[in-house]
Design an enzyme around this catalytic site. Structure first.
Site, mmCIF file in Angstrom:
data_model
loop_
_atom_site.group_PDB
_atom_site.id
_atom_site.type_symbol
_atom_site.label_atom_id
_atom_site.label_comp_id
_atom_site.label_asym_id
_atom_site.label_seq_id
_atom_site.Cartn_x
_atom_site.Cartn_y
_atom_site.Cartn_z
ATOM 1 N N SER A 92 -34.371 -34.457 42.669
ATOM 2 C CA SER A 92 -35.052 -33.159 42.689
ATOM 3 C C SER A 92 -34.098 -32.070 43.201
ATOM 4 C CB SER A 92 -36.338 -33.239 43.501
ATOM 5 O OG SER A 92 -37.275 -32.296 43.018
ATOM 6 N N LYS A 151 -57.751 -15.408 48.257
ATOM 7 C CA LYS A 151 -56.973 -15.348 49.498
ATOM 8 C C LYS A 151 -57.060 -16.662 50.272
ATOM 9 C CE LYS A 151 -54.471 -13.236 52.591
ATOM 10 N NZ LYS A 151 -53.053 -12.972 52.305
#
Length: 325
Positions: free
Chosen positions: A143, A195
């Site tokens: 990765s 949010k």
């Protein structure tokens, strides 16, 4: 505080004063005998004192690629230190004696921010100096660890290396079920529907997926550029899976399989440079002492909660390969 704890802190303070005084006297004596030594102190208190003759710099990326964890004299150095590494490469760019980098990678990856910043700094090094970068993969170069590797001109892997895992992950926990069982009520007052992501909605999942896809596209582009492949070729390999060294070689993700000693030998022979240099970061006596002193001081509830949260998934975009236990 317990008597034992107070004694430990007093002893640490006394040793600090004695060591500082001894260091000042030693430095003064050395300067009188040998003159001032040309060196730089990198972030984290590591000394950069490269040889005056031509040399190849070893840049080590070991452990999770993330924010700097060791910041100075009293910190024990463990794992990858991002700011120190970036500072080290900057120093190499200004040193005419440096003739190249041997990038030693032993990492399962890490955060998107630091992984990309490291990759960009390695590319900048090549553009500024015109010097080559060779890469050696140890246990892991997966990765974000693989992203750093593709900045190299040549990639070598140990026969037992695990690499690949080209992809992005964003993860976290939905603790609402646990809260309900414990009788804990969670609430939030927000300025908008998206949010609060403590309980992910399908819309929020779609929003975060776009962010993951954006980072994934950049990752694929970097691999294609570094390995001389088309993006379609990379996409056929970039479903997040890891590869053995032999599989990576067959798929064009690396150039050769060999030991670290073989890579060093080949690089030295091709470049005509025998000297390899790497700043050392041995744990100092003071770091050990203060680490032991810290261990006898009881942790507050806030510290315990903070450490527990850090052990859980972060909710941060990651180029990271999950390791099987």
């Amino acid at each position: 505080m317990k008597k034992k704890q107070i004694i430990g802190i007093v002893v640490a303070a006394v040793m600090f004063i004695i060591t500082c005084a001894a260091s000042m006297l030693t430095n003064g004596l050395m300067e009188r005998i040998f003159g001032s030594v040309s060196s730089e102190i990198l972030a984290g208190g590591i000394e950069f004192s490269a040889p005056s003759e031509d040399y190849i710099a070893v840049v080590t990326v070991a452990g999770t690629i993330q924010e700097q964890t060791a910041t100075g004299l009293f910190d024990t150095v463990e794992g990858y230190q991002h700011t120190t590494t970036m500072d080290y490469i900057n120093q190499l760019m200004g040193d005419s004696s440096n003739k190249g980098i041997l990038l030693y990678v032993d990492s399962p990856g890490g955060t998107v921010y630091e992984s990309e910043e490291l990759y960009d700094k390695l590319i900048e090094y090549k553009e500024v100096t015109g010097n080559p970068i060779w890469c050696y993969m140890a246990h892991y170069a997966a990765s974000g660890g693989y992203m750093a590797s593709v900045a190299a001109d040549r990639i070598y892997a140990n026969q037992n290396t695990t690499t690949g895992s080209i992809g992005v992950i964003l993860s976290g926990y939905d603790l609402s079920g646990l809260y309900e069982k414990l009788g804990i009520q969670y609430f939030s007052i927000t300025s908008g529907a998206n949010k609060d992501s403590s309980q992910m909605t399908p819309e929020q999942m779609d929003i975060y997926q776009t962010q993951v896809d954006e980072c994934y596209t950049r990752f694929v582009e970097k691999v294609a550029d570094g390995r001389g492949m088309t993006e379609d070729q990379v996409l056929s390999l970039a479903d997040g899976r890891t590869y053995t060294a032999q599989q990576a070689l067959e798929n064009g993700l690396i150039d050769e399989i060999g030991s670290y000693e073989e890579v060093c030998g080949q690089m030295a022979a091709e470049m005509g440079v025998d000297t390899f240099y790497q700043p050392t970061a041995e744990d100092s006596f003071l770091a050990s002492l203060f680490s032991k002193a810290e261990s006898v001081i009881p942790k507050s509830e806030a510290q315990i909660l903070k450490e527990t949260a850090e052990e859980m998934e972060s909710g941060v975009l990651m180029y990271y390969a999950e390791q099987l236990q």
